[in-house]
Design a protein around this motif. Structure first.
Motif, PDB file in Angstrom:
ATOM      1  N   ASP A  10      33.273 -30.973  85.402  1.00 27.06           N
ATOM      2  CA  ASP A  10      32.399 -30.396  84.382  1.00 27.06           C
ATOM      3  C   ASP A  10      31.754 -31.441  83.482  1.00 27.06           C
ATOM      4  O   ASP A  10      30.755 -31.156  82.848  1.00 27.06           O
ATOM      5  N   ASP A  11      32.330 -32.626  83.414  1.00 25.31           N
ATOM      6  CA  ASP A  11      31.746 -33.645  82.541  1.00 25.31           C
ATOM      7  C   ASP A  11      30.482 -34.264  83.126  1.00 25.31           C
ATOM      8  O   ASP A  11      29.856 -35.120  82.525  1.00 25.31           O
ATOM      9  N   GLY A  12      30.091 -33.822  84.325  1.00 20.74           N
ATOM     10  CA  GLY A  12      28.870 -34.304  84.944  1.00 20.74           C
ATOM     11  C   GLY A  12      28.986 -35.676  85.579  1.00 20.74           C
ATOM     12  O   GLY A  12      28.032 -36.191  86.139  1.00 20.74           O
ATOM     13  N   GLY A  13      30.153 -36.273  85.509  1.00 19.92           N
ATOM     14  CA  GLY A  13      30.375 -37.591  86.075  1.00 19.92           C
ATOM     15  C   GLY A  13      30.670 -37.529  87.556  1.00 19.92           C
ATOM     16  O   GLY A  13      30.621 -36.465  88.177  1.00 19.92           O
ATOM     17  N   PRO A  14      30.994 -38.690  88.129  1.00 16.75           N
ATOM     18  CA  PRO A  14      31.309 -38.728  89.556  1.00 16.75           C
ATOM     19  C   PRO A  14      32.614 -37.988  89.876  1.00 16.75           C
ATOM     20  O   PRO A  14      33.398 -37.670  88.990  1.00 16.75           O
ATOM     21  N   SER A  15      32.806 -37.728  91.146  1.00 11.94           N
ATOM     22  CA  SER A  15      34.017 -37.049  91.618  1.00 11.94           C
ATOM     23  C   SER A  15      35.261 -37.788  91.134  1.00 11.94           C
ATOM     24  O   SER A  15      35.228 -38.985  90.864  1.00 11.94           O
ATOM     25  N   ILE A  16      36.374 -37.039  91.069  1.00 12.56           N
ATOM     26  CA  ILE A  16      37.644 -37.603  90.616  1.00 12.56           C
ATOM     27  C   ILE A  16      38.701 -37.326  91.677  1.00 12.56           C
ATOM     28  O   ILE A  16      38.800 -36.209  92.195  1.00 12.56           O
ATOM     29  N   ILE A  17      39.472 -38.347  91.991  1.00  9.91           N
ATOM     30  CA  ILE A  17      40.610 -38.202  92.898  1.00  9.91           C
ATOM     31  C   ILE A  17      41.851 -38.672  92.159  1.00  9.91           C
ATOM     32  O   ILE A  17      41.876 -39.762  91.607  1.00  9.91           O
ATOM     33  N   GLN A  18      42.872 -37.841  92.133  1.00  7.20           N
ATOM     34  CA  GLN A  18      44.154 -38.194  91.531  1.00  7.20           C
ATOM     35  C   GLN A  18      45.094 -38.605  92.654  1.00  7.20           C
ATOM     36  O   GLN A  18      45.199 -37.911  93.667  1.00  7.20           O
ATOM     37  N   ILE A  19      45.763 -39.741  92.480  1.00  5.89           N
ATOM     38  CA  ILE A  19      46.670 -40.235  93.521  1.00  5.89           C
ATOM     39  C   ILE A  19      48.050 -40.515  92.947  1.00  5.89           C
ATOM     40  O   ILE A  19      48.228 -40.633  91.737  1.00  5.89           O
ATOM     41  N   ASP A  20      49.005 -40.653  93.850  1.00  2.41           N
ATOM     42  CA  ASP A  20      50.368 -41.049  93.513  1.00  2.41           C
ATOM     43  C   ASP A  20      50.542 -42.495  93.965  1.00  2.41           C
ATOM     44  O   ASP A  20      50.360 -42.799  95.141  1.00  2.41           O
ATOM     45  N   VAL A  21      50.845 -43.383  93.025  1.00  6.85           N
ATOM     46  CA  VAL A  21      50.976 -44.808  93.348  1.00  6.85           C
ATOM     47  C   VAL A  21      52.431 -45.259  93.398  1.00  6.85           C
ATOM     48  O   VAL A  21      52.695 -46.448  93.522  1.00  6.85           O
ATOM     49  N   SER A  22      53.360 -44.330  93.347  1.00  9.48           N
ATOM     50  CA  SER A  22      54.772 -44.691  93.207  1.00  9.48           C
ATOM     51  C   SER A  22      55.324 -45.531  94.357  1.00  9.48           C
ATOM     52  O   SER A  22      56.196 -46.360  94.145  1.00  9.48           O
ATOM     53  N   THR A  23      54.826 -45.347  95.566  1.00 12.32           N
ATOM     54  CA  THR A  23      55.386 -46.095  96.683  1.00 12.32           C
ATOM     55  C   THR A  23      54.557 -47.309  97.090  1.00 12.32           C
ATOM     56  O   THR A  23      55.078 -48.219  97.717  1.00 12.32           O
ATOM     57  N   VAL A  24      53.275 -47.346  96.730  1.00  9.45           N
ATOM     58  CA  VAL A  24      52.392 -48.411  97.190  1.00  9.45           C
ATOM     59  C   VAL A  24      52.050 -49.426  96.096  1.00  9.45           C
ATOM     60  O   VAL A  24      51.827 -50.589  96.381  1.00  9.45           O
ATOM     61  N   GLY A  25      52.017 -48.991  94.848  1.00 10.18           N
ATOM     62  CA  GLY A  25      51.620 -49.880  93.760  1.00 10.18           C
ATOM     63  C   GLY A  25      50.112 -49.837  93.526  1.00 10.18           C
ATOM     64  O   GLY A  25      49.398 -49.092  94.182  1.00 10.18           O
ATOM     65  N   THR A  26      49.622 -50.666  92.620  1.00 13.00           N
ATOM     66  CA  THR A  26      48.219 -50.575  92.224  1.00 13.00           C
ATOM     67  C   THR A  26      47.373 -51.783  92.600  1.00 13.00           C
ATOM     68  O   THR A  26      46.179 -51.791  92.355  1.00 13.00           O
ATOM     69  N   ARG A  27      47.955 -52.779  93.183  1.00 13.72           N
ATOM     70  CA  ARG A  27      47.197 -54.006  93.481  1.00 13.72           C
ATOM     71  C   ARG A  27      45.961 -53.734  94.352  1.00 13.72           C
ATOM     72  O   ARG A  27      44.876 -54.239  94.094  1.00 13.72           O
ATOM     73  N   SER A  28      46.109 -52.941  95.402  1.00 15.18           N
ATOM     74  CA  SER A  28      44.977 -52.610  96.273  1.00 15.18           C
ATOM     75  C   SER A  28      43.881 -51.870  95.523  1.00 15.18           C
ATOM     76  O   SER A  28      42.699 -52.087  95.753  1.00 15.18           O
ATOM     77  N   LEU A  29      44.288 -50.985  94.614  1.00 18.00           N
ATOM     78  CA  LEU A  29      43.306 -50.223  93.842  1.00 18.00           C
ATOM     79  C   LEU A  29      42.488 -51.140  92.943  1.00 18.00           C
ATOM     80  O   LEU A  29      41.273 -50.999  92.819  1.00 18.00           O
ATOM     81  N   GLN A  30      43.158 -52.079  92.294  1.00 14.72           N
ATOM     82  CA  GLN A  30      42.462 -53.013  91.414  1.00 14.72           C
ATOM     83  C   GLN A  30      41.524 -53.906  92.214  1.00 14.72           C
ATOM     84  O   GLN A  30      40.449 -54.264  91.750  1.00 14.72           O
ATOM     85  N   HIS A  31      41.904 -54.224  93.443  1.00 16.67           N
ATOM     86  CA  HIS A  31      41.041 -55.031  94.303  1.00 16.67           C
ATOM     87  C   HIS A  31      39.806 -54.226  94.735  1.00 16.67           C
ATOM     88  O   HIS A  31      38.687 -54.725  94.675  1.00 16.67           O
ATOM     89  N   LEU A  32      40.004 -52.995  95.163  1.00 12.20           N
ATOM     90  CA  LEU A  32      38.895 -52.156  95.611  1.00 12.20           C
ATOM     91  C   LEU A  32      37.941 -51.811  94.471  1.00 12.20           C
ATOM     92  O   LEU A  32      36.732 -51.785  94.666  1.00 12.20           O
ATOM     93  N   GLY A  33      38.495 -51.527  93.300  1.00  7.38           N
ATOM     94  CA  GLY A  33      37.669 -51.119  92.167  1.00  7.38           C
ATOM     95  C   GLY A  33      37.173 -52.274  91.322  1.00  7.38           C
ATOM     96  O   GLY A  33      36.323 -52.094  90.451  1.00  7.38           O
ATOM     97  N   GLY A  34      37.695 -53.458  91.542  1.00  3.80           N
ATOM     98  CA  GLY A  34      37.286 -54.611  90.740  1.00  3.80           C
ATOM     99  C   GLY A  34      38.091 -54.750  89.465  1.00  3.80           C
ATOM    100  O   GLY A  34      38.285 -55.852  88.981  1.00  3.80           O
ATOM    101  N   CYS A  35      38.544 -53.645  88.918  1.00  4.54           N
ATOM    102  CA  CYS A  35      39.388 -53.653  87.718  1.00  4.54           C
ATOM    103  C   CYS A  35      39.918 -52.240  87.530  1.00  4.54           C
ATOM    104  O   CYS A  35      39.541 -51.324  88.242  1.00  4.54           O
ATOM    105  N   SER A  36      40.771 -52.079  86.555  1.00  2.83           N
ATOM    106  CA  SER A  36      41.233 -50.738  86.203  1.00  2.83           C
ATOM    107  C   SER A  36      41.326 -50.652  84.697  1.00  2.83           C
ATOM    108  O   SER A  36      41.416 -51.659  84.004  1.00  2.83           O
ATOM    109  N   VAL A  37      41.285 -49.421  84.199  1.00  2.00           N
ATOM    110  CA  VAL A  37      41.369 -49.168  82.764  1.00  2.00           C
ATOM    111  C   VAL A  37      42.604 -48.319  82.522  1.00  2.00           C
ATOM    112  O   VAL A  37      42.795 -47.300  83.181  1.00  2.00           O
ATOM    113  N   ARG A  38      43.436 -48.754  81.581  1.00  2.00           N
ATOM    114  CA  ARG A  38      44.659 -48.025  81.259  1.00  2.00           C
ATOM    115  C   ARG A  38      44.543 -47.423  79.870  1.00  2.00           C
ATOM    116  O   ARG A  38      44.215 -48.104  78.914  1.00  2.00           O
ATOM    117  N   ASN A  39      44.819 -46.129  79.771  1.00  2.00           N
ATOM    118  CA  ASN A  39      44.882 -45.447  78.493  1.00  2.00           C
ATOM    119  C   ASN A  39      46.357 -45.295  78.152  1.00  2.00           C
ATOM    120  O   ASN A  39      47.043 -44.442  78.720  1.00  2.00           O
TER     121      ASN A  39
END
Length: 106
Positions: A54-83
């Motif tokens: 509804d916010d008009g932004g791009p699609s959103i995918i929620q994932i579970d990182v408990s077994t794989v970690g986040t290193r690949s995500l940070q590489h694919l996305g270039g960076c990540s933002v933590r709230n």
């Protein structure tokens, strides 16, 4: 029907899937599906998807990182933002927002 993505601080997502699929909506679905396949291929479990938030932004995918970690995500996305207030971390991969619950060390 409410969104399956219900992290604190990520309110206002769509409540129903639109019944008319324009070329732009079809492209949005294809983009989200491509990213979801890429994430699954890396070993991530897709928990929920919101192709038309509804916010008009791009699609959103929620994932579970408990077994794989986040290193690949940070590489694919270039960076990540933590709230730190909501405990949600996110990145954008190929135009799709990817979000996950942060895991704090005890």
């Amino acid at each position: 029907m409410g969104s399956l993505i219900d992290f604190p601080g990520l309110q206002g997502f769509m409540t129903a899937v639109p019944s008319i699929f324009t070329p732009a909506r079809i492209e949005c679905l294809a983009q989200a599906n491509d990213v979801a396949r890429k994430l699954r291929g890396l070993g991530y479990r897709v928990v929920a998807e919101d192709p038309f938030p509804d916010d008009g932004g791009p699609s959103i995918i929620q994932i579970d990182v408990s077994t794989v970690g986040t290193r690949s995500l940070q590489h694919l996305g270039g960076c990540s933002v933590r709230n730190t207030l909501t405990g949600v971390e996110s990145t954008t991969i190929d135009g799709v927002r990817v979000v996950w619950q942060t895991v704090e060390a005890s």
